[in-house]
Design a protein around this motif. Structure first.
Motif, PDB file in Angstrom:
ATOM      1  N   ASN A 107       0.892  -1.219  -0.097  1.00 37.43           N
ATOM      2  CA  ASN A 107      -0.024   0.038   0.007  1.00 37.43           C
ATOM      3  C   ASN A 107       0.719   1.161   0.059  1.00 37.43           C
ATOM      4  OD1 ASN A 107       0.923   0.374   2.603  1.00 37.43           O
ATOM      5  ND2 ASN A 107      -0.977  -0.124   3.649  1.00 37.43           N
ATOM      6  N   ILE A 130      -3.476   0.340  -6.172  1.00 37.45           N
ATOM      7  CA  ILE A 130      -3.402  -0.966  -5.443  1.00 37.45           C
ATOM      8  C   ILE A 130      -5.003  -1.829  -5.369  1.00 37.45           C
ATOM      9  CG2 ILE A 130      -1.465  -0.290  -4.036  1.00 37.45           C
ATOM     10  CD1 ILE A 130      -3.499  -0.182  -1.606  1.00 37.45           C
ATOM     11  N   PRO A 138      -2.789  -5.131   0.992  1.00 32.63           N
ATOM     12  CA  PRO A 138      -2.157  -3.759   1.064  1.00 32.63           C
ATOM     13  C   PRO A 138      -1.091  -4.022   2.249  1.00 32.63           C
ATOM     14  CG  PRO A 138      -4.422  -3.545   1.181  1.00 32.63           C
ATOM     15  CD  PRO A 138      -4.291  -4.922   0.999  1.00 32.63           C
TER      16      PRO A 138
END
Length: 185
Positions: A107, A130, A138
């Motif tokens: 992330n 993402i 993440p």
């Protein structure tokens, strides 16, 4: 002459089919799951001793079985179907303006974009969303490699994201963008 029974039978079939199509919709209920199943689940608490530079060198030496298999498949393809090996197994550009090697959480990658301009608009590169890569948590540790050359005439860049635990490439790519600055006459 047509049989009145067949005409009424076909009319009945047609009207039944039409009522089924236009009838009330049926919805299935599912129980929402609090836990998302990722192909690459979170591993931010795990400790991996290998540094990003050690991994990069192992990648270049084709040390891991996953990269050896990838290299073997690459070698077996006809020349016209082969992508550039430096993209398949990431290699920094030798004349790059900037080379980035980072070990971070998936992330955190979105914040590493570089803004380029082709003379008309500004663009981020690499533009990694993402949410697009829904197979990767993440909170998954990854190696992020990014190499680019930005000049007045062109922008060339390539990037790769490898999973720290499995050593597999999660995402990657390259770009070339000629710049079309409009000069004042």
């Amino acid at each position: 002459m047509k049989n009145p029974f067949l005409i009424s039978f076909y009319t009945l079939i047609f009207s039944f089919s039409l009522s089924m199509l236009l009838g009330n919709p049926v919805y299935s209920q599912t129980t929402p799951s609090d836990k998302i199943e990722y192909l690459y689940p979170a591993n931010k608490e795990k400790v991996f001793d290998e540094t990003v530079d050690e991994f990069y060198q192992a990648l270049r030496d084709i040390k891991y079985p996953v990269h050896q298999e990838l290299y073997q498949r690459y070698q077996q393809k006809p020349k016209q179907l082969q992508r550039h090996l430096d993209t398949v197994l990431f290699k920094e550009m030798p004349d790059a303006s900037i080379n980035i090697r980072e070990k971070l959480l998936f992330n955190e990658i979105e914040g590493l974009n570089y803004i380029i301009s082709d003379g008309n608009i500004l663009r981020p590169y690499p533009e990694i969303d993402i949410n697009y890569h829904q197979t990767v948590s993440p909170d998954r540790q990854v190696y992020f490699f990014y190499s680019f050359k930005d000049t007045e005439k062109e922008f060339r860049g390539r990037y790769a994201i490898y999973d720290v635990e499995t050593k597999e490439m999660v995402a990657g790519g390259g770009t070339y963008m000629p710049k079309s600055f409009r000069g004042n006459s």
